[in-house]
Design an enzyme around this catalytic site. Sequence first.
Site, PDB file in Angstrom:
ATOM      1  CG  PHE A  47      -9.663  -9.161  11.836  1.00  0.00           C
ATOM      2  CD1 PHE A  47      -8.581  -9.552  12.241  1.00  0.00           C
ATOM      3  CD2 PHE A  47     -10.175  -9.475  10.471  1.00  0.00           C
ATOM      4  CE1 PHE A  47      -7.734  -9.964  11.250  1.00  0.00           C
ATOM      5  CE2 PHE A  47      -9.159  -9.825   9.555  1.00  0.00           C
ATOM      6  CZ  PHE A  47      -7.942 -10.087   9.880  1.00  0.00           C
ATOM      7  CD  GLN A  48      -7.679  -6.902   7.775  1.00  0.00           C
ATOM      8  OE1 GLN A  48      -8.457  -6.927   7.405  1.00  0.00           O
ATOM      9  NE2 GLN A  48      -6.572  -7.654   7.578  1.00  0.00           N
ATOM     10  CE  LYS A  56     -17.656  -6.104   3.919  1.00  0.00           C
ATOM     11  NZ  LYS A  56     -16.721  -7.111   3.554  1.00  0.00           N
ATOM     12  CG  MET A  86      22.933  11.892   2.565  1.00  0.00           C
ATOM     13  SD  MET A  86      23.862  12.987   1.750  1.00  0.00           S
ATOM     14  CE  MET A  86      23.073  13.647   0.602  1.00  0.00           C
ATOM     15  CD  GLU A 141      -1.899  -2.286   1.522  1.00  0.00           C
ATOM     16  OE1 GLU A 141      -0.611  -2.621   1.898  1.00  0.00           O
ATOM     17  OE2 GLU A 141      -2.761  -3.118   1.672  1.00  0.00           O
TER      18      GLU A 141
HETATM   19  C1  LIG Z   1      12.440   5.644   5.319  1.00  0.00           C
HETATM   20  C2  LIG Z   1      13.572   6.317   5.243  1.00  0.00           C
HETATM   21  N1  LIG Z   1      14.656   5.917   6.235  1.00  0.00           N
HETATM   22  C3  LIG Z   1      15.785   6.433   6.539  1.00  0.00           C
HETATM   23  C4  LIG Z   1      16.152   7.509   5.948  1.00  0.00           C
HETATM   24  C5  LIG Z   1      17.614   8.132   6.371  1.00  0.00           C
HETATM   25  N2  LIG Z   1      18.285   8.279   5.194  1.00  0.00           N
HETATM   26  C6  LIG Z   1      18.925   9.192   4.241  1.00  0.00           C
HETATM   27  S1  LIG Z   1      19.669   9.115   2.951  1.00  0.00           S
HETATM   28  C7  LIG Z   1      19.800   7.530   3.562  1.00  0.00           C
HETATM   29  C8  LIG Z   1      20.910   6.751   2.784  1.00  0.00           C
HETATM   30  C9  LIG Z   1      20.207   6.511   1.391  1.00  0.00           C
HETATM   31  O1  LIG Z   1      20.690   5.250   1.110  1.00  0.00           O
HETATM   32  P1  LIG Z   1      20.871   4.856  -0.510  1.00  0.00           P
HETATM   33  O2  LIG Z   1      19.459   4.736  -0.960  1.00  0.00           O
HETATM   34  O3  LIG Z   1      21.747   3.699  -0.730  1.00  0.00           O
HETATM   35  O4  LIG Z   1      21.307   6.217  -1.455  1.00  0.00           O
HETATM   36  P2  LIG Z   1      22.785   6.978  -1.608  1.00  0.00           P
HETATM   37  O5  LIG Z   1      22.637   7.930  -0.669  1.00  0.00           O
HETATM   38  O6  LIG Z   1      23.814   5.995  -1.525  1.00  0.00           O
HETATM   39  O7  LIG Z   1      22.401   7.363  -2.870  1.00  0.00           O
HETATM   40  C10 LIG Z   1      19.201   7.312   4.481  1.00  0.00           C
HETATM   41  C11 LIG Z   1      19.336   5.978   5.400  1.00  0.00           C
HETATM   42  C12 LIG Z   1      15.257   7.991   5.044  1.00  0.00           C
HETATM   43  N3  LIG Z   1      15.487   9.113   4.336  1.00  0.00           N
HETATM   44  N4  LIG Z   1      14.216   7.529   4.658  1.00  0.00           N
END
Ligand SMILES: Cc1ncc(C[n+]2csc(CCOP(=O)(O)OP(=O)(O)O)c2C)c(N)n1
Lengths: 157, 567
Positions: B111-112, B161, B476, B49
């Site tokens: 439920f749900q 529902k 990042m 979803e």
């Molecule tokens: C749902 C979610 N969880 C955690 C983060 C924190 N976060 C920001 S950038 C990042 C790393 C992303 O890694 P990747 O997708 O491999 O991309 P890259 O930076 O290597 O291009 C994280 C964990 C986020 N933005 N969103």
Amino acid sequence: MERKDQTITFLVNNKPDVLARIAGVFSARSFNIESISANITMNPEITKIIIVTRGDTATVTKIKNQTKKLVDILEVSHLKEKSSLQREMILVKVKLTNENRGKVMEIIKDYNCRLITLEANHCVLEATGNKNEVKNILKRLERLGIEDLSRSGILAL
Amino acid sequence: MKLKGPQIFTKTLREEGVEIIFGFPGGAVLDIYDQIYKENFPHILVRHEQGAAHAADGYARSSGKVGVCLVTSGPGATNTVTGIATAYMDSVPMVIFTGQVTSPTIGTDAFQEADITGITRPCTKHNFLVRNIEDLAKTIKEAFYIARSGRPGPVLVDLPKDIMQSETEYKESNSLKLSFTEPKYLPDAKQLQQALELIKKAKRPLLLVGGGIILGRATNELKEFAEKTKIPVTATLMGLGAFPGTHPLWLGMPGMHGTYYANMAICNCDLMITIGTRFSDRVTGKTSTFASNAKIIHIDIDAASINKNVLADIPIISDAKSALQEMNQSLDQDHFAVNEEENKKWLDQIAEWKAYAPLTSYSEGDKIKPQKVIETLYKLTKGEAIIATEVGQNQMWSALYYHFDYPNTFLSSGGLGTMGYGFPAAIGAQVAFPDKTVVDIAGDGSIQMNIQELATAVNYKLPVKIVILNNGYLGMVRQWQELFYEKRYSHSDISQIPDFVKLAEAYGAVGLRATKPEEVEPTLKKGLNIPNTVVMDFHVEREEGVFPMVKPGTSLSETKLKKEELS
Ligand SMILES: Cc1ncc(C[n+]2csc(CCOP(=O)(O)OP(=O)(O)O)c2C)c(N)n1
């Protein structure tokens, strides 16, 4: 800027959830609700909610702008302290002894309180007034022994 | 004519011009799904979803129409929350329909059951729980109205529902009276006049625009205004595409990973005209030093965005289009002309900054550079693709190196920063534009957050292209740990990743891989030409950083160009 009590009134559609939405804006944006009161207006489809919060005028503007965006909010206004009327109501249960009975009656008279119940060991009195009046009544009663207390939210016009 | 809930549902949706629903069925919405089946109502079945919500979002951002999703109660509804919050932060018009347990069981931990209106109250523009079948049509109409009017946003409608199973006399919904009237967002004439006076006097003016230009369909007006006044333009992440990325007045994105010259322009301008942006902390850096030499004109449709983070000298509550139209007209009537000498000095200064720190200054070696992948993608698609991104370095490199010339072509989670957004959003965009090239630029971390949607893309023959900048890290996060945590790479190494080529094939998509710089262009060319869902796995330099960078909490004047300057 000076942080002080700020009174904001909301005219809203009398629908479920509206209060929760307003309260949600306060909590999501880290503003505290010091006092709240709500009831329908002359038009039963419209509710007036009065909230007192602490902050400066910038805080008030932020609250106004954020809450005005909510769908069921019809009007938001900030009530200036000087040009508005503010009252709250208290119900106080006071201990009665032979020594303090006279003093309690004196306070009732001084502040135009209403005696709601009177029993052997305690009485319940009702008072309304502005913030200072209520504070003074409570200060004087406190020395005599308050057993229970309820305060309404602020009402304002 | 008496109709049941699901019939009213599809009828009203058709009246609202809904062309497609993104959804996933379940007990509470089986009646609606039955109706969808009978009518063959266009519907995309996702695999999670969250994917439905992001796909509806990507559909909305790329097409400008309201995105619609439909999910069941409880877990179906809660799975959409990240997608709803993402849309809320970026003001995306969306209507989310959630099933709900029967009215008598609401509140009994049935439920749900989930209190989805309670859960989504802080991240929807508005939400409804339908309590009577008589209210259904009107509520749906109101939901669409609220979602697209003013500052747009997601609206959720919760459908118990039993209410959906009951029936009522159906009235044509164009005869329904909504509880809302169309608000006007026209600029105040006096304030606009004051703004124009400032613009005429300014020596170093700058335009900072945001997503409001795109949402308000004001890109042409913006271009006209900038060209008339010869004011250089910078746009926030959400505003990319609001102004042509190849225009001589274009400065690129400002802020934490903004271009050096956009940031310098902000620090040195004497007037900043800001339209349709909320001054995110990612844009301003330390707010006390933000544009500190400038007067600020702030035009926004949302009064709450003005003076929230940065104080405006002239606040104007207006939609972007009306304000720009009126300013353009006013300038015409005045026969406005810029002071050529001052303007030249300012543009020369900017050209100097551009020459000092151009974007192309990254070094190339024997490993694939992520920047190069995006530059090549830009070249091969002639800048005409719809680009979705995930979150992280991949997002920032996309913003910097793919030069967006058109609005609604950059789909990225700016406000919430949601990893897992890009791929389903790309699916939504591809549904809206079957013939366009749609690319998700991803990190190897982010793509794994909604990788299951490969099944959706393959199922509907959506030729979405996924470009994975595979660095084996949560890139990042690793960059921050490198710069600010002395290289303690706590839980950011994800080199234990699936074989993306095989994974693509397992889903019935095409997988391609490039590990050497000379393979970048051929791989992209090949991938772009395959009329299927394609996963392209680029093994890039593992420890490449995103630069320029402004250290969090510092001022834009401290924009650093390489990591050595930061530690
Ligand atoms: C749902 C979610 N969880 C955690 C983060 C924190 N976060 C920001 S950038 C990042 C790393 C992303 O890694 P990747 O997708 O491999 O991309 P890259 O930076 O290597 O291009 C994280 C964990 C986020 N933005 N969103």
